[in-house]
Design an enzyme around this catalytic site. Structure first.
Site, short mmCIF file in Angstrom:
data_model
loop_
_atom_site.label_atom_id
_atom_site.label_comp_id
_atom_site.label_asym_id
_atom_site.label_seq_id
_atom_site.Cartn_x
_atom_site.Cartn_y
_atom_site.Cartn_z
N HIS A 199 -15.34 -2.29 7.93
CA HIS A 199 -14.29 -1.92 6.91
C HIS A 199 -14.53 -2.99 6.19
O HIS A 199 -14.28 -3.31 5.10
CB HIS A 199 -12.91 -2.03 7.55
CG HIS A 199 -11.80 -0.22 7.56
ND1 HIS A 199 -12.36 -0.06 7.74
CD2 HIS A 199 -12.21 -0.75 9.33
CE1 HIS A 199 -11.99 1.36 7.87
NE2 HIS A 199 -12.33 0.60 9.30
N GLU A 257 -2.48 5.64 8.66
CA GLU A 257 -2.86 6.96 7.90
C GLU A 257 -3.78 7.91 8.53
O GLU A 257 -4.54 7.82 9.51
CB GLU A 257 -3.67 6.51 6.74
CG GLU A 257 -2.86 7.02 5.28
CD GLU A 257 -4.10 5.61 4.38
OE1 GLU A 257 -3.87 5.36 3.14
OE2 GLU A 257 -5.42 5.89 4.84
N ARG A 294 -7.99 -6.78 -8.85
CA ARG A 294 -8.96 -7.95 -9.05
C ARG A 294 -10.53 -7.93 -9.87
O ARG A 294 -10.94 -6.65 -9.20
CB ARG A 294 -8.98 -8.84 -7.75
CG ARG A 294 -9.25 -8.13 -6.35
CD ARG A 294 -9.61 -9.37 -5.14
NE ARG A 294 -9.69 -7.91 -4.52
CZ ARG A 294 -10.60 -7.23 -3.78
NH1 ARG A 294 -11.75 -7.81 -4.18
NH2 ARG A 294 -10.52 -6.34 -3.04
N LYS A 350 1.25 -1.58 0.39
CA LYS A 350 0.50 0.06 -0.35
C LYS A 350 0.60 1.03 -0.32
O LYS A 350 0.11 2.25 -0.28
CB LYS A 350 -1.02 0.01 1.00
CG LYS A 350 -1.80 -0.82 1.16
CD LYS A 350 -3.06 -1.27 1.78
CE LYS A 350 -4.53 -2.35 1.50
NZ LYS A 350 -3.61 -3.55 0.44
#
Lengths: 498, 174, 498, 174
Positions: C235, C200, C293, C116
């Site tokens: 999430h 983050e 994907r 990431k």
């Protein structure tokens, strides 16, 4: 909006209307005969009322009982589905008298189009081309022979009250007229209580093309383009598609425009269908009849246009204007419907009975409208169609591929269905190139038994043998070690009987 | 256990040899070479939905209905009707003296339904293609016709009767 | 075209790929673990190979076994679905070495976007806006506290190899950092064999908007507009829709253009998704990650655009150019997907077990991708999502109404599912007006138990009582006439315990 | 037959009176008026798909799972968990001496799964909200926390154990 709607029907179309009601926040009321207490429309509706014994005449066609169920449930409107009371003027008029809304056209329009001779005359006046035939009713077989001589063979003998192929006979030569005339009359009397018949010329190399129209009570009428329903047997549709692979763009527009004009001429509202016989060579089209109801095959129009025809019917019956304009109607991609029937695909004889396993197809761009479920016993009293399988594709080719894979996925055991027939049709050259006509099944399709060519026969043979072995073992009726083992000799020397 | 089967007009011999871990299947079409399939029991698995059968590296969900000598096998939207005889049942049939799949000397109903009309009477000489009676099932009228020349010996139903699938309707003598 | 494709996955996504293969005339090969011999993908595929014990690591994540199945079956290509090996560079690289096509992007792209931090840097270079955060890996909880002070709370601790909410933790204050850091590391180690994490800033009032892109090996890249996936818990997405009710037309186009530009910058081909965090007030958007994907929620994009994303993946992997151009991509109507999970809707704990009854919704504009069937035992080893229910409508309102009625139709008993949760979300003001954010479930949704308000409780009480009575009667453990009948007294005088 | 039931924190009394043609159902929520429903047996019909129940002129396909005193009733995509006691089973419970729905003195697993981690040892004083152990099922880690202050009396599982739904994991004393 209506708060409660009664659905005077059963099977998949009752489910279709229940779904529309649910989406609109309207309570749905099912009715059921003695044979249908376990039927899926009873399970899925918000409410359910008993309306009589198994035979349709005593339940689904029993106007008094249906009206009583409306009053008991407090339903403000009735959706008739297709078949049964959907094109029955008396029923529509009775509801009007009772202050219950009929979700369909006016009784006057049903009446006018229900009598096929009046319908033809009306359409001729409205400038719609029609097929030559008898000037009016044909009372006797002798008259039929006379008319046929003028019109020319082959001819069709048709019941004035008929529909869906019932009370209709195709006759190729004079010697067949008498038996066919009687058969048409019998069937018409049996199903519609009216044995009047008329005669029409039978157009050769014909395609069945129909135009979906929709009007509201404000006088707006639109069309939603065509459906081709030429894959038929005994005038029963088997596969339908939209758009038709044979109708050129300009003819499609012309057929739409003529239909809208004709619908306006008779002040038509709700869903209606103009059926045309279409000459695949000359691209001429002749008006056949107008169906003043929702068609079995309406889903293919929904898939390509995105318009929910049943919700529009309900809105229009309530007095709302159409939610879409002609310019909103765009054909996107291609849709095909296969009617799944409980019948022997070789002999076409109905095969009602107990469904053992049932798993429906799913996944992208597949729609299923089915009332089958595992361990459900299909009653013998009603139509053999138990499900509609609809596939959409970007192109006709893709739609065919999708329908094919969905048919492979469809598990329905314990009864015979026409799935092998569908698989075979989708594999046929004349279907693939779009050149098929309404004579496809009878003339072009070929050996019906050939439809069992797709799977490895050994799978069936071995499965049957192992399960037969297990059966003997479980019943204890056979002892493994005592059997003489002369298989190789038997295999080589002795023929099977039969 | 040995079976004789018939499918699409062809005759087959099938030997089922049950072993602890697999099925030994010997299959021979009449006049053709025999083939042997060793099918692990895990590959022919009875489940609630039917039998999950991995054969020739393909996967089938199979449903087998029937007992005695008549089986219907369903898979992938299709089906086959298979007459299947083991030695014992062959014997059984032979005692009855009738050809199991012989020429039909009677008319049976292929579906449950109602007799709408009967067009022949006892003693009639009928020709192939001649209508015998009309049955109605699921709103459909079906005309049942003679397949070979014969004489009507006995009519076992009346107009208006409801009959089950397989019911004997008319007996003939050839 | 490929003759045979192996699907290195299970559940509904394996079915999805099997269907695409069937439609393209390609043989499909399923793989299955010990726990999945009865699973629907084994039943529906053309062939099926055993690849190991129930735990994913030993079967669906076992590269050697998957490669062996490819060789045994002669599969020329592998579709990885989502999850499992779908974003595993080693797997993609191994297939390349073995001469087997990988249906997905290049190993280089997977690698670049899989990490990431690299992904973020690459996107920054390509001109895509990103969220502020740690400059790189954060090795210890103490470092995490330091970084958090600079970036500002709330923060997200995220596994570099993570995905689908796994290995991710939200931290609101310093005292929570230590436990959350450890938990994220543990989960990451457990699921991905890699416990590296980074930090983050957590954007407030955020919406999850993602752009579907598609590239081919000829260098063409298009986008298929956005999906909004803000209805989430921990999430994990619950409901997704397309188009988003919050993204204005100009922002939608801008997001699409930026995504296409970024995908071109990294030479991307196959299906890919750019996930953005979208500020519902300022309409700013920040790149979150790219999923290399097919997404779980791809059907809503298929429903509004008419494009079959899986078929495009297969075509592109074979080397064909995209079948559609950017100008062909038109959003028609609105689609919503509900993920149906075997879980307690109140506690969100998984609820695997034996499915008793199962009847899927059908009818107009409904799509079902499900691997549930009656008497199927859902294994405990895999994801709780057992079905996806997708509804299309002319308008967002119609799509919601359709989804609602389809949820009502969905029968799935014996296990608890989150259907009551979906019903409640679809009834919530903030969902209906489209103002919901990713914090909807935690902050706005309200009392979870309130989701059981829709049906008449008496139906449940009476059914339980009659069936309990029948149970006693059938077991013969109770004699009807001997029971003292003091109910009225009991009813009035005595309170229930508990 | 008389039952006491609990649903959404409310207590109910339900009398089931079986008659040849109908069910007589008397239903009373605690503190409210009782209501009587005469339900024709044809309206509560056991079918293979469950029970087709026409109630209050609405149609439900109901599936009832359970026996003893715990029932789960499913219909129209929703469900209710209903504890149900008749006189006999109430007696049974009272002999056990425990409040059937009393305060929990133990931690049970709510799902089948695997114990990933245990954060407490026997003798620990735990506070509400304190993590006790982590279970994994269907790829999801679930932290199970204490709901009230108590002391860990016994731990019945080990890290790595697979447990069934409802298994006793930890015992407490308050």
């Amino acid at each position: 909006m209506f708060k409660k709607i009664l659905i005077a029907n059963r099977g998949e179309i009752a489910l279709r209307v229940i779904r529309a009601c649910r989406e609109l926040g309207i309570k749905s009321v099912a009715v059921f005969s003695e044979a249908d207490r376990n039927s899926l429309h009873v399970i899925l509706a918000d409410e359910a009322y008993f309306v009589g014994p198994a035979p349709s005449k005593e339940s689904y066609l029993n106007v008094d009982n249906i009206v009583k169920a409306c009053k008991d449930s407090g339903a403000e409107a009735v959706h008739p589905g297709y078949g049964f009371l959907s094109e029955n003027t008396d029923f529509a008029a009775r509801l009007k008298k009772e202050g219950i809304a009929f979700i369909g056209p006016s009784p006057e329009c049903i009446d006018m189009m229900g009598d096929k001779i009046t319908a033809k005359k009306t359409m001729q006046k409205a400038g719609v081309p029609t097929v030559p035939g008898s000037a009016g009713l044909v009372p006797t077989a002798e008259d039929a022979i006379k008319v046929a001589k003028e019109v020319g063979y082959p001819i069709l003998i048709k019941a004035t009250s008929g529909g869906g192929g019932k009370g209709m006979r195709l006759v190729h030569k004079e010697s067949e007229v008498k038996a066919a005339f009687k058969a048409a009359q019998n069937e018409a009397r049996n199903f519609f209580g009216d044995d009047q018949v008329y005669i029409e010329r039978y157009v050769q190399n014909p395609k069945h093309i129909e135009i979906q129209v929709f009007g509201d009570k404000q006088g707006n009428v639109i069309h939603l383009y065509e459906r081709e329903c030429s894959i038929q047997r005994r005038h029963q549709k088997i596969i339908e598609e939209s758009p038709s692979p044979s109708v050129p763009k300009d003819v499609r527009e012309k057929m739409g425009d003529i239909s809208v004009k004709a619908a306006k001429a008779i002040g038509y509202y709700s869903a209606g269908t103009f059926e045309f016989i279409f000459d695949s060579i000359t691209k001429e089209f002749f008006f056949m009849e107008m169906n003043t109801r929702l068609q079995v095959e309406h889903p293919i129009t929904e898939m390509v246009t995105g318009v929910d025809l049943v919700k529009e019917q309900i809105n229009v019956a309530f007095g709302k204007p159409l939610s879409v304009k002609q310019t909103d109607i765009v054909q996107r991609g291609h849709a095909i419907e296969a009617r799944i029937c409980a019948e022997d695909p070789v002999t076409f004889t109905p095969n009602p009975g107990l469904i053992r396993r049932c798993r429906h197809p799913q996944g992208p761009f597949i729609r299923v409208d089915s009332y089958a479920y595992p361990d459900y016993e299909i009653p013998i009293h009603y139509d053999p169609m138990i499900a509609k399988l609809i596939a959409w594709g970007h192109t006709r080719e893709e739609a065919i591929q999708r329908l094919n894979r969905a048919l492979d996925e469809f598990t329905l055991t314990g009864i015979k269905t026409n799935i092998p027939l569908h698989k075979s049709i989708l594999d046929h050259k004349k279907f693939l190139d779009g050149s098929y006509t309404t004579q496809f099944i009878e003339k072009d399709f070929g050996d019906l038994k050939d439809m069992f060519r797709f799977l490895d026969d050994r799978v069936f043979l071995i499965s049957a043998a192992i399960e037969a072995y297990n059966g003997y073992k479980e019943r204890g009726s056979w002892k493994h070690n005592e059997l003489p083992s002369k298989w190789k000799n038997v295999g080589r020397d002795k023929a099977l009987r039969g | 256990m040995d079976f004789q089967a018939k499918l699409k007009g062809k005759d087959y011999l099938i030997r089922v040899d049950e072993q602890p871990k697999y099925w030994g299947i010997t299959l021979q079409e009449k006049g053709q070479k025999e083939e042997f399939h060793k099918i692990p029991k895990e590959h022919f698995k009875r489940m609630d939905q039917g039998v999950s059968f991995l054969f020739d590296e393909s996967s089938y969900m199979v449903d087998v209905v029937g007992e005695g000598t008549q089986y219907t096998v369903y898979t992938r939207g299709s089906y086959r009707e298979i007459p299947l005889y083991n030695d014992e049942s062959l014997l059984h049939e032979s005692l009855k003296g009738g050809g199991a799949m012989g020429a039909s000397d009677s008319l049976k109903s292929g579906m449950p339904g109602k007799i709408v009309d009967i067009m022949v009477v006892v003693g009639d000489n009928v020709e192939p293609g001649q209508p015998l009676l009309i049955m109605e099932a699921m709103k459909m009228e079906n005309e049942m016709k003679a397949t070979h020349p014969c004489v009507v010996k006995e009519i076992l139903v009346n107009k208006g009767d409801s009959v089950e699938s397989g019911a004997l309707l008319i007996k003939f003598e050839s």
